[in-house]
Scaffold this motif. Sequence first.
Motif, PDB file in Angstrom:
ATOM      1  N   GLY A 107     -45.619 -23.884 -11.333  1.00  0.00           N
ATOM      2  CA  GLY A 107     -46.947 -24.273 -10.874  1.00  0.00           C
ATOM      3  C   GLY A 107     -47.134 -24.003  -9.394  1.00  0.00           C
ATOM      4  O   GLY A 107     -48.171 -23.474  -8.960  1.00  0.00           O
ATOM      5  N   CYS A 108     -46.120 -24.338  -8.601  1.00  0.00           N
ATOM      6  CA  CYS A 108     -46.195 -24.112  -7.152  1.00  0.00           C
ATOM      7  C   CYS A 108     -46.261 -22.619  -6.833  1.00  0.00           C
ATOM      8  O   CYS A 108     -47.014 -22.190  -5.955  1.00  0.00           O
ATOM      9  CB  CYS A 108     -44.986 -24.732  -6.458  1.00  0.00           C
ATOM     10  N   ALA A 109     -45.453 -21.823  -7.542  1.00  0.00           N
ATOM     11  CA  ALA A 109     -45.409 -20.392  -7.271  1.00  0.00           C
ATOM     12  C   ALA A 109     -46.747 -19.731  -7.603  1.00  0.00           C
ATOM     13  O   ALA A 109     -47.299 -18.963  -6.805  1.00  0.00           O
ATOM     14  CB  ALA A 109     -44.278 -19.742  -8.078  1.00  0.00           C
ATOM     15  N   VAL A 110     -47.262 -20.030  -8.790  1.00  0.00           N
ATOM     16  CA  VAL A 110     -48.518 -19.413  -9.218  1.00  0.00           C
ATOM     17  C   VAL A 110     -49.682 -19.883  -8.355  1.00  0.00           C
ATOM     18  O   VAL A 110     -50.505 -19.081  -7.891  1.00  0.00           O
ATOM     19  CB  VAL A 110     -48.781 -19.726 -10.711  1.00  0.00           C
ATOM     20  N   ALA A 111     -49.769 -21.198  -8.131  1.00  0.00           N
ATOM     21  CA  ALA A 111     -50.898 -21.743  -7.373  1.00  0.00           C
ATOM     22  C   ALA A 111     -50.854 -21.322  -5.909  1.00  0.00           C
ATOM     23  O   ALA A 111     -51.889 -20.996  -5.313  1.00  0.00           O
ATOM     24  CB  ALA A 111     -50.929 -23.262  -7.493  1.00  0.00           C
ATOM     25  N   SER A 112     -49.680 -21.321  -5.284  1.00  0.00           N
ATOM     26  CA  SER A 112     -49.604 -20.947  -3.868  1.00  0.00           C
ATOM     27  C   SER A 112     -49.983 -19.487  -3.671  1.00  0.00           C
ATOM     28  O   SER A 112     -50.683 -19.135  -2.711  1.00  0.00           O
ATOM     29  CB  SER A 112     -48.211 -21.224  -3.299  1.00  0.00           C
ATOM     30  N   GLN A 113     -49.553 -18.629  -4.583  1.00  0.00           N
ATOM     31  CA  GLN A 113     -49.925 -17.224  -4.482  1.00  0.00           C
ATOM     32  C   GLN A 113     -51.426 -17.033  -4.702  1.00  0.00           C
ATOM     33  O   GLN A 113     -52.089 -16.306  -3.954  1.00  0.00           O
ATOM     34  CB  GLN A 113     -49.147 -16.389  -5.501  1.00  0.00           C
ATOM     35  N   GLY A 114     -51.958 -17.701  -5.724  1.00  0.00           N
ATOM     36  CA  GLY A 114     -53.377 -17.576  -6.013  1.00  0.00           C
ATOM     37  C   GLY A 114     -54.247 -18.122  -4.900  1.00  0.00           C
ATOM     38  O   GLY A 114     -55.264 -17.514  -4.530  1.00  0.00           O
TER      39      GLY A 114
END
Length: 267
Positions: free
Chosen positions: A120-127
């Motif tokens: 969740g952190c990886a996807v959301a931070s990139q987005g």
Amino acid sequence: MSNASRVVVVTGGTRGIGLGLAREFLARGCQVVICGRSEDAVQKALAELGDGVRTSGLAADVSDRDAVQRLWDHAVAAFGRVDVWVNNAGLSTSRGDLHTIGASEVEAVFAVNVVGVVNGCAVASQGMAGQPGGGWIWNMEGFGSRGEHQDGMAVYGSSKRAVQYLTQALVRQTKGSQVKVGFLSPGIVATELLVGDYAEDPAGFDKVKKIFNILGDRVETVTPWLADRVLSADKHGVRVAWLTRGKAARRFMTAGFTKRDIFGEAD
């Protein structure tokens, strides 16, 4: 940005604290996307939320990075962006000595509570880094996050301790950017997750129920307060905590004069 234009994603939003948060964000004018482990659970939760215009959902296994990316893409397709991402999905094991908990149960807890939050952190931070205005990521604390210890809680406590480290690392990584990160601590809340910890130990539950009734609260008590503070947060790395040490001390001081039953029927 007004709440009416904010888009919030809540993982594990089909029941318990997650569903409660989704309901409160919706009540504050947000557009809300939830996920759960099955399509049936998602559709049931969406029906309970009761707003087909400002809500959407997707069945997603948060331990699968591709599934989490699809959740992000679904939210963007539905509402244009994601302003707040709450990593709420969580599992626990039944309470017991470590050797009594099967390997598959341990793996399931870490897959959701740790790998799921990493995803969740990886996807959301990139987005969020790639959209105007960035956004907020909130990771849900739990027992063990800040080093608490209790018999029978080795697996769950370890997973939440890992989330604490992960969140601290993400705060450092995103410092100075438009991606903001916060810690969300609901305290002791009467949910299926809490009661499920004692599924194999009803006698143990009877012993701790008195403490839970002093320190704990219902979902509908805690989630409005949490939602308000998530939406008003402006400080990177902030910790939003419902059950502070001061509040706990006051609860114990007044326990003899206040009868509480957080597990009974709501008034």
